[in-house]
Design an enzyme around this catalytic site. Sequence first.
Site, PDB file in Angstrom:
ATOM      1  CE  LYS A  53      -3.863  -2.491   1.966  1.00 13.65           C
ATOM      2  NZ  LYS A  53      -4.731  -2.848   3.099  1.00 13.65           N
ATOM      3  CD  GLN A  97      -3.702  -4.353   6.230  1.00  9.52           C
ATOM      4  OE1 GLN A  97      -3.792  -3.314   5.589  1.00  9.52           O
ATOM      5  NE2 GLN A  97      -4.061  -5.515   5.724  1.00  9.52           N
ATOM      6  CG  ASP A 120      -9.721  -0.377   4.243  1.00 15.22           C
ATOM      7  OD1 ASP A 120      -9.458  -0.758   3.086  1.00 15.22           O
ATOM      8  OD2 ASP A 120      -9.010  -0.629   5.230  1.00 15.22           O
TER       9      ASP A 120
HETATM   10  N1  GUN Z   1      -6.849  -7.043   5.746  1.00 14.19           N
HETATM   11  C1  GUN Z   1      -7.032  -7.811   4.648  1.00 14.19           C
HETATM   12  N2  GUN Z   1      -7.539  -7.067   3.644  1.00 14.19           N
HETATM   13  C2  GUN Z   1      -7.677  -5.819   4.116  1.00 14.19           C
HETATM   14  C3  GUN Z   1      -8.135  -4.601   3.543  1.00 14.19           C
HETATM   15  O1  GUN Z   1      -8.541  -4.512   2.379  1.00 14.19           O
HETATM   16  N3  GUN Z   1      -8.109  -3.515   4.354  1.00 14.19           N
HETATM   17  C4  GUN Z   1      -7.693  -3.585   5.636  1.00 14.19           C
HETATM   18  N4  GUN Z   1      -7.722  -2.479   6.361  1.00 14.19           N
HETATM   19  N5  GUN Z   1      -7.262  -4.688   6.201  1.00 14.19           N
HETATM   20  C5  GUN Z   1      -7.249  -5.799   5.435  1.00 14.19           C
END
Ligand code: GUN
Length: 285
Positions: A53, A97, A120
């Site tokens: 990211k 996350q 998100d």
């Molecule tokens: N953990 C696995 N996929 C994601 C996601 O798309 N966003 C977040 N914040 N955590 C995750």
Amino acid sequence: MSAIVIDGRKVSKDIKDELIDKVSNLKDKGVLPTLAVVLVGNDAASQVYVKHKKKACEYVGIRSLAYELSEDTSEDELLKLINELNKREDVHGILVQLPLPKHINEDKILLAINPSKDVDGFHPYSVGNLSIGRDGFVSCTPAGIIELIKRYNIDIEGKNCVVIGRSNIVGKPVSMLLTKENGTVTMCHSRTKNIQEVCKRADILVVAIGRANFVTKDFIKDGATVIDVGMNRLDNGKLCGDVSYDECAHVAGAITPVPGGVGPMTIAMLMNNCVKSAEISASSL
Ligand code: GUN
């Protein structure tokens, strides 16, 4: 005949390249799109996701602020950080996350994020907006799936769409998005009867259950579009999806590979949501 391979890496790059121009326009207006990335603990997979990211932010020109907190961070400390980030006018997106360590209540944390920074799309406010067809942030994997289908010029309107899986982060939102695109949607899950027959009627089949090679060629209608959201690690270390790719590719009309299908789209749509948030904030200047 062999299916068209839907290339998520290419589409993801195209989207990020389009965003570079938008970011540059925002910077000209004095707005530096900024994403706060919060990681708590040492989950190995999460560390890899967060790294990707941050790299995508760099590529697009978004500033990323990394908050890497220790495993024993308390819920209150995390809530305090989120409140600070909520207040900062120079932060446009907040990403926490998941999964969080067991002693932290994930729902409470997601609820604390200001919906205007919920890039998100996990906040109940964002999910509510999606369910009643209002604008708002859509979670990144479902948004990425729709974008892939559209960029390959595959019609959704009037098509039989079957989604396997009813999770909050993929199954449910992708079903709502397919409905919004005027597909006729059936959601299947662990209690669905005759799942193979239901899938065999699908023009578009989305599989998001996390079971390696669950979908075999007997689930696929000739020429169907097959979207595989699975990401499973086999005992031999190889990654594979929820769809048995080699055999299904002979029946499907278009299919996403794993890796290189849906995966890269999640990050591209996160970048898209960050830029959208910064644009909204720039428009109120
Ligand atoms: N953990 C696995 N996929 C994601 C996601 O798309 N966003 C977040 N914040 N955590 C995750």
